[in-house]
Design a protein around this motif. Structure first.
Motif, PDB file in Angstrom:
ATOM      1  N   ARG A 126      20.301 -12.709  10.412  1.00 24.78           N
ATOM      2  CA  ARG A 126      20.791 -13.054  11.758  1.00 24.78           C
ATOM      3  C   ARG A 126      22.224 -13.572  11.747  1.00 24.78           C
ATOM      4  O   ARG A 126      22.882 -13.610  12.792  1.00 24.78           O
ATOM      5  CB  ARG A 126      19.865 -14.081  12.406  1.00 24.78           C
ATOM      6  N   GLU A 159      15.915  -2.437  12.309  1.00 28.56           N
ATOM      7  CA  GLU A 159      15.262  -3.724  12.528  1.00 28.56           C
ATOM      8  C   GLU A 159      14.232  -4.042  11.447  1.00 28.56           C
ATOM      9  O   GLU A 159      14.037  -5.212  11.097  1.00 28.56           O
ATOM     10  CB  GLU A 159      14.604  -3.756  13.910  1.00 28.56           C
ATOM     11  N   ARG A 162      15.522  -6.306   8.628  1.00 29.71           N
ATOM     12  CA  ARG A 162      16.030  -7.662   8.888  1.00 29.71           C
ATOM     13  C   ARG A 162      15.353  -8.643   7.933  1.00 29.71           C
ATOM     14  O   ARG A 162      14.130  -8.601   7.753  1.00 29.71           O
ATOM     15  CB  ARG A 162      15.763  -8.065  10.329  1.00 29.71           C
ATOM     16  N   ALA A 179      29.457  -7.451  13.281  1.00 26.16           N
ATOM     17  CA  ALA A 179      28.346  -7.013  14.119  1.00 26.16           C
ATOM     18  C   ALA A 179      27.369  -6.238  13.241  1.00 26.16           C
ATOM     19  O   ALA A 179      27.754  -5.695  12.195  1.00 26.16           O
ATOM     20  CB  ALA A 179      28.824  -6.137  15.275  1.00 26.16           C
ATOM     21  N   HIS A 187      24.107  -6.609  17.458  1.00 27.01           N
ATOM     22  CA  HIS A 187      24.055  -8.044  17.247  1.00 27.01           C
ATOM     23  C   HIS A 187      25.451  -8.523  16.846  1.00 27.01           C
ATOM     24  O   HIS A 187      25.943  -8.157  15.772  1.00 27.01           O
ATOM     25  CB  HIS A 187      23.042  -8.374  16.154  1.00 27.01           C
TER      26      HIS A 187
END
Length: 199
Positions: A126, A159, A162, A179, A187
């Motif tokens: 993140r 995803e 992640r 990003a 993101h």
């Protein structure tokens, strides 16, 4: 005990390979990339020749180039193992040659300093930290970047790759991406999250 980078690479490569086979996921990823790049408006983009499991940006790059004749795209070449990448301009159908690790490189000798780099990710977190292949090529490339300012860096990922607990073993040389684009969206992290820009 937290998994090492090596353990995460082993775990995520088959996950990424499966994710990359989804046509809807790739279409969504392309759409989110299109929106982000449209907002950032770079004049030149460095990308990568795809390996199995990586998002294939070639069709998107070709469309982006076709929309404006002043735009330029570039691919990396490895002058020698464990050295910074050098970027050379590329167009669809341009002559290629086999480089280190068997990855095609532009035969062109016209060097490029792209405004923005698309960077393949094995995994990401993140905060925008990337799990790569362990060769350190992008870290060395950015550390030795000859331009007055660093290019924006946009990770290309899925995803399913992640890492919720964060990419492990971060070193002083590790820089967050600006990003990360996945099938779920763009993101913004790094300089883009703080409103900064390299240009």
């Amino acid at each position: 005990m937290a998994q090492s980078k090596k353990a995460w690479r082993i775990r995520l490569r088959p996950t990424r390979l499966e994710a990359s086979s989804s046509a809807p996921a790739n279409a969504a990823l392309s759409a989110h990339l299109d929106a982000l790049v449209g907002r950032l408006a770079p004049r030149s983009i460095g990308f990568y020749w795809p390996l199995p499991g990586e998002f294939d940006a070639r069709e998107w790059i070709a469309s982006w180039l076709a929309a404006d004749a002043s735009r330029r795209a570039a691919l990396p070449a490895i002058p020698e193992r464990h050295a910074p990448l050098h970027f050379y301009f590329w167009t669809p159908g341009a002559p290629m040659r086999e480089g280190h690790h068997g990855i095609p490189e532009p035969a062109s000798a016209e060097a490029a300093l792209p405004d923005l780099l698309l960077v393949p990710c094995v995994g990401f977190d993140r905060d925008g930290y990337r799990l790569g292949y362990g060769g350190g090529y992008y870290d060395r490339t950015l550390a030795a970047w000859p331009g007055a300012s660093l290019p924006l860096t946009v990770g290309m990922a899925y995803e399913a790759c992640r890492i919720d607990d964060g990419v492990p073993e971060r070193g002083a040389h590790d820089l967050p991406l600006d990003a990360v684009v996945t099938e779920a969206g763009a993101h913004l992290v790094g300089r883009l999250a703080s409103g900064e820009s390299s240009r």
